[in-house]
Each structure stands twice: as structure tokens, then as C-alpha cells.
Write an enzyme that holds these catalytic residues in place. Structure first.
Site, PDB file in Angstrom:
ATOM      1  CB  ALA A 189     -25.676 -30.505  53.795  1.00  0.00           C
TER       2      ALA A 189
ATOM      3  CB  SER B  90     -22.561 -33.406  50.871  1.00  0.00           C
ATOM      4  OG  SER B  90     -21.965 -33.235  49.604  1.00  0.00           O
TER       5      SER B  90
ATOM      6  CB  THR C   7     -25.625 -38.962  56.257  1.00  0.00           C
ATOM      7  OG1 THR C   7     -24.687 -39.999  56.004  1.00  0.00           O
ATOM      8  CG2 THR C   7     -25.068 -38.112  57.403  1.00  0.00           C
ATOM      9  CG  ASP C   8     -24.954 -44.366  56.154  1.00  0.00           C
ATOM     10  OD1 ASP C   8     -24.288 -43.332  55.914  1.00  0.00           O
ATOM     11  OD2 ASP C   8     -24.798 -45.430  55.534  1.00  0.00           O
ATOM     12  CD  GLU C   9     -20.459 -40.493  55.937  1.00  0.00           C
ATOM     13  OE1 GLU C   9     -19.630 -39.825  56.541  1.00  0.00           O
ATOM     14  OE2 GLU C   9     -20.396 -40.717  54.714  1.00  0.00           O
TER      15      GLU C   9
ATOM     16  CE1 TYR D 159     -22.204 -34.485  55.257  1.00  0.00           C
ATOM     17  CE2 TYR D 159     -21.611 -36.786  55.636  1.00  0.00           C
ATOM     18  CZ  TYR D 159     -22.502 -35.839  55.154  1.00  0.00           C
ATOM     19  OH  TYR D 159     -23.692 -36.236  54.580  1.00  0.00           O
ATOM     20  CB  SER D 160     -20.470 -38.028  60.436  1.00  0.00           C
ATOM     21  OG  SER D 160     -19.215 -38.201  61.027  1.00  0.00           O
TER      22      SER D 160
ATOM     23  CB  SER E 230     -21.574 -30.705  60.766  1.00  0.00           C
ATOM     24  OG  SER E 230     -21.572 -31.388  59.528  1.00  0.00           O
ATOM     25  CE  LYS E 231     -26.705 -34.193  56.892  1.00  0.00           C
ATOM     26  NZ  LYS E 231     -27.554 -33.287  56.075  1.00  0.00           N
TER      27      LYS E 231
ATOM     28  CG  ASN F  35     -28.014 -41.304  47.781  1.00  0.00           C
ATOM     29  OD1 ASN F  35     -29.004 -40.705  47.411  1.00  0.00           O
ATOM     30  ND2 ASN F  35     -27.986 -41.924  48.954  1.00  0.00           N
TER      31      ASN F  35
ATOM     32  CE  LYS G 280     -19.474 -35.859  48.168  1.00  0.00           C
ATOM     33  NZ  LYS G 280     -20.775 -35.283  47.961  1.00  0.00           N
TER      34      LYS G 280
ATOM     35  CE1 TYR H 187      -8.616 -40.890  49.199  1.00  0.00           C
ATOM     36  CE2 TYR H 187     -10.647 -40.926  50.471  1.00  0.00           C
ATOM     37  CZ  TYR H 187      -9.801 -40.295  49.571  1.00  0.00           C
ATOM     38  OH  TYR H 187     -10.153 -39.068  49.063  1.00  0.00           O
TER      39      TYR H 187
ATOM     40  CG  ASN I 230     -14.354 -48.243  49.588  1.00  0.00           C
ATOM     41  OD1 ASN I 230     -15.586 -48.205  49.524  1.00  0.00           O
ATOM     42  ND2 ASN I 230     -13.659 -47.506  50.444  1.00  0.00           N
TER      43      ASN I 230
HETATM   44  P1  NAD Z   1     -24.348 -31.972  47.304  1.00  0.00           P
HETATM   45  O1  NAD Z   1     -23.081 -31.485  47.921  1.00  0.00           O
HETATM   46  O2  NAD Z   1     -24.321 -32.566  45.942  1.00  0.00           O
HETATM   47  O3  NAD Z   1     -25.405 -30.766  47.258  1.00  0.00           O
HETATM   48  C1  NAD Z   1     -25.589 -29.866  48.310  1.00  0.00           C
HETATM   49  C2  NAD Z   1     -26.372 -28.667  47.780  1.00  0.00           C
HETATM   50  O4  NAD Z   1     -26.568 -27.756  48.889  1.00  0.00           O
HETATM   51  C3  NAD Z   1     -25.632 -27.878  46.689  1.00  0.00           C
HETATM   52  O5  NAD Z   1     -26.510 -27.585  45.636  1.00  0.00           O
HETATM   53  C4  NAD Z   1     -25.188 -26.611  47.396  1.00  0.00           C
HETATM   54  O6  NAD Z   1     -25.095 -25.479  46.545  1.00  0.00           O
HETATM   55  C5  NAD Z   1     -26.278 -26.451  48.445  1.00  0.00           C
HETATM   56  N1  NAD Z   1     -25.831 -25.664  49.595  1.00  0.00           N
HETATM   57  C6  NAD Z   1     -24.688 -25.826  50.306  1.00  0.00           C
HETATM   58  N2  NAD Z   1     -24.598 -24.879  51.262  1.00  0.00           N
HETATM   59  C7  NAD Z   1     -25.718 -24.117  51.169  1.00  0.00           C
HETATM   60  C8  NAD Z   1     -26.209 -22.985  51.884  1.00  0.00           C
HETATM   61  N3  NAD Z   1     -25.497 -22.443  52.886  1.00  0.00           N
HETATM   62  N4  NAD Z   1     -27.393 -22.446  51.525  1.00  0.00           N
HETATM   63  C9  NAD Z   1     -28.103 -22.980  50.497  1.00  0.00           C
HETATM   64  N5  NAD Z   1     -27.686 -24.037  49.773  1.00  0.00           N
HETATM   65  C10 NAD Z   1     -26.503 -24.602  50.104  1.00  0.00           C
HETATM   66  O7  NAD Z   1     -24.962 -32.961  48.371  1.00  0.00           O
HETATM   67  P2  NAD Z   1     -25.784 -34.313  48.154  1.00  0.00           P
HETATM   68  O8  NAD Z   1     -24.839 -35.429  48.033  1.00  0.00           O
HETATM   69  O9  NAD Z   1     -26.828 -34.078  47.140  1.00  0.00           O
HETATM   70  O10 NAD Z   1     -26.472 -34.436  49.593  1.00  0.00           O
HETATM   71  C11 NAD Z   1     -27.718 -33.778  49.876  1.00  0.00           C
HETATM   72  C12 NAD Z   1     -28.112 -34.063  51.315  1.00  0.00           C
HETATM   73  O11 NAD Z   1     -28.247 -35.461  51.506  1.00  0.00           O
HETATM   74  C13 NAD Z   1     -27.089 -33.589  52.338  1.00  0.00           C
HETATM   75  O12 NAD Z   1     -27.793 -33.080  53.450  1.00  0.00           O
HETATM   76  C14 NAD Z   1     -26.321 -34.854  52.709  1.00  0.00           C
HETATM   77  O13 NAD Z   1     -25.825 -34.773  54.023  1.00  0.00           O
HETATM   78  C15 NAD Z   1     -27.402 -35.895  52.576  1.00  0.00           C
HETATM   79  N6  NAD Z   1     -26.943 -37.256  52.230  1.00  0.00           N
HETATM   80  C16 NAD Z   1     -26.111 -37.464  51.147  1.00  0.00           C
HETATM   81  C17 NAD Z   1     -25.744 -38.762  50.817  1.00  0.00           C
HETATM   82  C18 NAD Z   1     -24.853 -39.056  49.624  1.00  0.00           C
HETATM   83  O14 NAD Z   1     -24.480 -40.211  49.416  1.00  0.00           O
HETATM   84  N7  NAD Z   1     -24.503 -38.090  48.803  1.00  0.00           N
HETATM   85  C19 NAD Z   1     -26.199 -39.839  51.582  1.00  0.00           C
HETATM   86  C20 NAD Z   1     -27.028 -39.584  52.676  1.00  0.00           C
HETATM   87  C21 NAD Z   1     -27.412 -38.293  52.971  1.00  0.00           C
HETATM   88  O1  TDX Z   2     -10.775 -40.900  46.073  1.00  0.00           O
HETATM   89  C1  TDX Z   2     -11.383 -41.605  46.890  1.00  0.00           C
HETATM   90  N1  TDX Z   2     -10.854 -42.809  47.267  1.00  0.00           N
HETATM   91  C2  TDX Z   2     -11.455 -43.637  48.160  1.00  0.00           C
HETATM   92  O2  TDX Z   2     -10.935 -44.727  48.472  1.00  0.00           O
HETATM   93  C3  TDX Z   2     -12.650 -41.200  47.472  1.00  0.00           C
HETATM   94  C4  TDX Z   2     -13.277 -39.881  47.092  1.00  0.00           C
HETATM   95  C5  TDX Z   2     -13.239 -42.052  48.368  1.00  0.00           C
HETATM   96  N2  TDX Z   2     -12.667 -43.231  48.727  1.00  0.00           N
HETATM   97  C6  TDX Z   2     -13.360 -44.118  49.697  1.00  0.00           C
HETATM   98  C7  TDX Z   2     -13.782 -43.427  50.987  1.00  0.00           C
HETATM   99  C8  TDX Z   2     -15.054 -44.165  51.347  1.00  0.00           C
HETATM  100  O3  TDX Z   2     -14.748 -45.357  52.068  1.00  0.00           O
HETATM  101  O4  TDX Z   2     -14.569 -44.529  49.072  1.00  0.00           O
HETATM  102  C9  TDX Z   2     -15.667 -44.554  50.000  1.00  0.00           C
HETATM  103  C10 TDX Z   2     -16.746 -43.592  49.523  1.00  0.00           C
HETATM  104  O5  TDX Z   2     -16.230 -42.285  49.639  1.00  0.00           O
HETATM  105  P1  TDX Z   2     -17.113 -40.983  49.277  1.00  0.00           P
HETATM  106  O6  TDX Z   2     -17.654 -41.123  47.903  1.00  0.00           O
HETATM  107  O7  TDX Z   2     -16.285 -39.780  49.614  1.00  0.00           O
HETATM  108  O8  TDX Z   2     -18.356 -41.161  50.270  1.00  0.00           O
HETATM  109  P2  TDX Z   2     -18.456 -41.270  51.870  1.00  0.00           P
HETATM  110  O9  TDX Z   2     -17.285 -40.656  52.535  1.00  0.00           O
HETATM  111  O10 TDX Z   2     -18.762 -42.701  52.192  1.00  0.00           O
HETATM  112  O11 TDX Z   2     -19.750 -40.330  52.144  1.00  0.00           O
HETATM  113  C11 TDX Z   2     -20.868 -40.338  51.245  1.00  0.00           C
HETATM  114  O12 TDX Z   2     -21.933 -41.107  51.739  1.00  0.00           O
HETATM  115  C12 TDX Z   2     -22.649 -40.620  52.845  1.00  0.00           C
HETATM  116  C13 TDX Z   2     -21.349 -38.918  50.973  1.00  0.00           C
HETATM  117  O13 TDX Z   2     -20.273 -38.129  50.488  1.00  0.00           O
HETATM  118  C14 TDX Z   2     -21.970 -38.287  52.182  1.00  0.00           C
HETATM  119  O14 TDX Z   2     -22.489 -37.008  51.886  1.00  0.00           O
HETATM  120  C15 TDX Z   2     -23.074 -39.187  52.659  1.00  0.00           C
HETATM  121  O15 TDX Z   2     -23.636 -38.674  53.844  1.00  0.00           O
END
Ligand code: NAD
Ligand code: TDX
Length: 343
Positions: free
Chosen positions: A85, A87, A132-134, A157-158, A160-161, A187, A196, A214, A256
Site C-alpha cells: 500500500a 501508507s 488500518t484503524d484509520e 489515505y484512510s 483509500s484503505k 505501529n 513517520k 503538528y 503526541n
Molecule cells: P510501508 O509504506 O512501509 O510499506 C509498503 C510496501 O508496499 C513497500 O515495500 C512498497 O514498496 C510496497 N508497495 C507499494 N505500492 C506497491 C505496488 N503498487 N505494488 C507492489 N508493492 C507496492 O507500509 P507499512 O507501514 O509497512 O504498512 C503495511 C500495511 O499495513 C499497509 O497496508 C498499511 O495500510 C497497513 N497498516 C500500517 C500501519 C502502520 O502503523 N504503519 C498500521 C495499520 C495498518
Molecule cells: O512530523 C510529524 N509530526 C507530527 O506531529 C509527523 C510525521 C507526524 N505527526 C503526528 C501526526 C499523527 O498525529 O504524529 C502522529 C503520528 O503520525 P504518523 O507517524 O504520520 O502516523 P499516522 O498518521 O497516525 O498513521 C500511521 O498509523 C496508521 C501510519 O502511517 C498508517 O499507515 C497507519 O495506517
């Protein structure tokens, strides 16, 4: 039992932990890691498993539906764990189209490939969609998201998910495709791209750069150690009921600004700086557009029905995480310089 498991997005943050867990825990399975390697995909994340006999990397785009069809038949895929995805919420605000393309159309092309290849023979087949919870939108001061909370996404993002989740359920209802969905909270842990919050701030503290908070830093997120998410995915893949949704979270809410102070304290301690020395780097900036106020997951269904619980206390998890980024400076430097794309 032998299985061919297709894990999409396995070169990303969470995907790499899931691939590692499955390759090491299930020598009878063959794990196919399908990833197109966007900026977020990094094969260095999987150096330790790349030579294992039950692991194969496939570079492909999930939006290429002809390719997805051929992958299912070439590798006789029985199970899918779909994580690929776009993300990052901030990127979705700048470029919503690529989120609709990958997250919605890409998911649809995988669903269609699974449906075509399995062709009604669904015994021991599973399409597991990681979400995602979003999708549930935002909470006020109290309450939790449960599996029956109505969808109310606010960012591209949310949205699309949420749309991808709806397509997954539509394939169950319309074609009886065996699907399961999980919706997880934020995570943290090793190998997260430093855009992130947590890895960005660890990196900025180390380099004495400003920490862009933010708004007023009052938004609340529920943080889960990435290895615990991978363990939950393992449990749901093996024991989850077809058609069900499972929420995954740590009952671990942080404002945060409070979380940022814990990160500062931990980094300063490990770098031998005076306690709180890096608090001066905190810089309040314009709020994220459509910024959800609070996320909090009720994961009691997963605990009660499948026996999963988080294994780590947050203080332990955050210290482990900070240590990992400090000990893996080369990984961080490769990612921030773009060198990882040559790996
Ligand atoms: P990430 O952005 O670190 O990794 C996404 C991976 O998908 C990358 O390796 C990227 O190359 C690959 N990708 C993107 N577009 C692609 C495509 N068109 N074809 C094939 N591969 C492709 O994301 P993440 O944080 O590891 O999240 C993984 C999944 O978990 C996502 O579906 C996200 O919505 C979900 N999720 C993430 C979190 C979080 O906190 N990061 C929380 C809940 C759910
Ligand atoms: O520079 C920053 N300053 C800031 O205040 C960034 C990058 C984030 N933030 C805030 C925004 C959010 O309230 O911190 C919180 C966390 O931000 P992110 O790390 O961008 O995460 P979030 O937007 O909560 O989304 C994450 O969790 C759910 C993942 O990116 C998603 O992929 C997942 O689905």
C-alpha cells in the site's frame, strides 16, 4: 501442511517483519514476497532471510492485473497476506491519486487474480487483507473503535484503505472468496521509513534537527510494537474465521507531545546527553489537514477468540526501538540518502 503464501508489500516496514516471521516459523511454507519497491520498499530489511530456501522475492506492481494472474498460477498460490500500500497520510494529502491507484485498484487486481485462479475451489485458501484503524475516523475523549464501528475516513489515505476493505468484503459476499481483514493501530519498531513520527523524530534528535509537532501535539494515537502486529497476523492467518474482521491494538494511548517527550528522554539517555536536553528541538508547526484527533482500538475480540495479546510494555518497546535506530545508523543513512534503492 505445505502452502505457497504470497505476501505483498514484504519489503516495507510491517511486511518485512511478517515475511521474516513466516520464513523462519514455517519451513514447510514457501513465502513469495511481492513488492514493486517504491521509496518505502527496501530489500535490505530482509538481508537475513534472502538466502533461505523457502523464500522468493518477486518484483511486481499489484496494479498490473495480468501479472497478478500469472503469479497466482506460476506459483500455485494458496494464501495471500496483502500489505502492499501507499501508507503515509501526509503523502496522501499531496497526491491522492497514487493512493487510490495502489490501495484500491491494486487490491482489486489481487482479489480478481485470487478469484480467477482459485475458481470456486476455496478449500484451504485465504485472502487476508491488512488494514488500518484509520478507516473508522476519529474518536473524542473517550470510547474505542470496535469491529462494528461505522467507517468514517477523513484523509485520502484512510479513504483509500476503507475503499479497499469494502472491495474485500464485496468479494466475499458476491463470489464467496474466503477473506479475512484486520484493522491495526499505529505501529512502531525497526525498519520503519523515517517519514513517520517515531523514526523521524529519533533521527532528528540524533542530528539536532527541529522536531515538527503538528498543531498543539494533542492528538492521540494507540501504539503497537510491530513484532506484535506480525504475531497477530500469524494468529489471524491460521486461526481467524473466514469473513471476520479483527481489530489489533495495544491499549496503549499516547498524546503526541507526551510520546515525543518519552522519545527525547530515551534518545538523550542512550546518547549520554543531559536529561531533556533535546526538548529545545520541539517546534510546533501548522497542523495536518483533516488531522484525526484520537484513535484507540478495542482488541478484545482478538484476545478472547484467538488468544492474542501484545507481548511488550511500551517503555520496553520504545527503548528497544530507539536502540535499534542508534545501532543501525548505516540503515538510516542508506534510507535517508536514497542508497538503499541500489541494494
Ligand atoms: P510501508 O509504506 O512501509 O510499506 C509498503 C510496501 O508496499 C513497500 O515495500 C512498497 O514498496 C510496497 N508497495 C507499494 N505500492 C506497491 C505496488 N503498487 N505494488 C507492489 N508493492 C507496492 O507500509 P507499512 O507501514 O509497512 O504498512 C503495511 C500495511 O499495513 C499497509 O497496508 C498499511 O495500510 C497497513 N497498516 C500500517 C500501519 C502502520 O502503523 N504503519 C498500521 C495499520 C495498518
Ligand atoms: O512530523 C510529524 N509530526 C507530527 O506531529 C509527523 C510525521 C507526524 N505527526 C503526528 C501526526 C499523527 O498525529 O504524529 C502522529 C503520528 O503520525 P504518523 O507517524 O504520520 O502516523 P499516522 O498518521 O497516525 O498513521 C500511521 O498509523 C496508521 C501510519 O502511517 C498508517 O499507515 C497507519 O495506517
Amino acid at each position: 501442511m505445505k502452502k505457497n503464501v504470497l505476501i505483498t508489500g514484504g519489503a516495507g516496514f510491517i511486511g518485512s517483519h511478517v515475511v521474516r516471521l513466516f520464513v523462519n516459523s514455517y519451513p514447510d511454507y514457501h513465502i513469495y514476497n511481492l513488492d514493486v519497491l517504491t521509496y518505502a520498499g527496501n530489500l535490505e530489511n530482509l538481508k537475513d532471510v534472502e538466502d533461505k530456501p523457502n523464500y522468493t522475492f518477486i518484483k511486481a506492481d499489484i496494479c498490473d492485473h495480468e501479472k497478478m494472474d500469472s503469479i497466482f498460477s506460476d506459483y500455485n498460490i494458496d494464501g495471500v497476506i496483502h500489505l502492499a500500500a501507499e501508507s503515509h497520510v501526509d503523502r496522501s494529502i499531496k497526491d491522492p491519486f497514487s493512493f487510490a491507484k495502489t490501495n484500491v485498484l491494486g487490491t482489486l487486481s489481487l482479489l480478481q487474480a485470487a478469484k480467477t485462479y482459485w475458481n470456486g475451489d476455496f478449500e484451504n485458501k485465504l485472502f487476508y487483507h491488512v488494514s488500518t484503524d484509520e478507516v473508522y475516523g476519529t474518536l473524542g475523549e473517550s470510547g474505542f473503535f470496535t469491529e462494528s464501528t461505522a467507517y468514517d475516513p477523513h484523509s485520502p489515505y484512510s479513504a483509500s484503505k476503507a475503499s479497499s476493505d469494502h472491495f474485500v468484503r464485496a468479494f466475499l459476499d458476491t463470489y464467496e472468496l474466503p477473506v479475512v481483514i484486520s484493522n491495526c493501530s499505529n505501529n512502531y519498531g525497526s525498519y520503519q521509513f523515517p517519514e513517520k513520527l517515531i523514526p523521524l523524530f529519533i533521527n532528528n534528535i540524533c542530528s539536532n534537527k527541529p522536531l515538527p509537532v503538528y498543531g498543539k501535539g494533542e492528538n492521540v494515537r494507540d501504539w503497537l510494537f510491530v513484532n506484535d502486529h506480525a504475531r497477530a497476523i500469524d494468529v489471524i492467518f491460521h486461526k481467524g474465521k473466514i469473513g471476520e474482521t479483527y481489530n489489533i491494538g495495544g491499549f496503549n494511548e499516547w498524546r503526541n507531545i507526551d510520546l515525543i517527550k518519552v522519545i527525547i528522554k530515551t534518545v538523550d539517555k542512550l546518547l549520554g546527553r543531559p536529561q531533556g536536553a533535546s526538548e529545545k528541538l520541539i517546534t510546533f508547526v501548522t497542523d495536518r489537514a483533516g488531522h484525526d484527533y484520537r484513535y484507540a482500538i478495542d482488541s478484545s475480540k482478538l484476545k478472547n477468540e484467538l488468544g492474542w495479546e501484545p507481548s511488550l510494555q511500551f517503555e520496553e518497546g520504545i527503548e528497544k526501538t530507539v536502540r535499534w535506530y542508534l545501532d543501525n545508523k548505516d540503515w538510516v543513512d542508506n534510507v535517508t540518502s536514497g542508497n538503499y534503492q541500489k541494494y
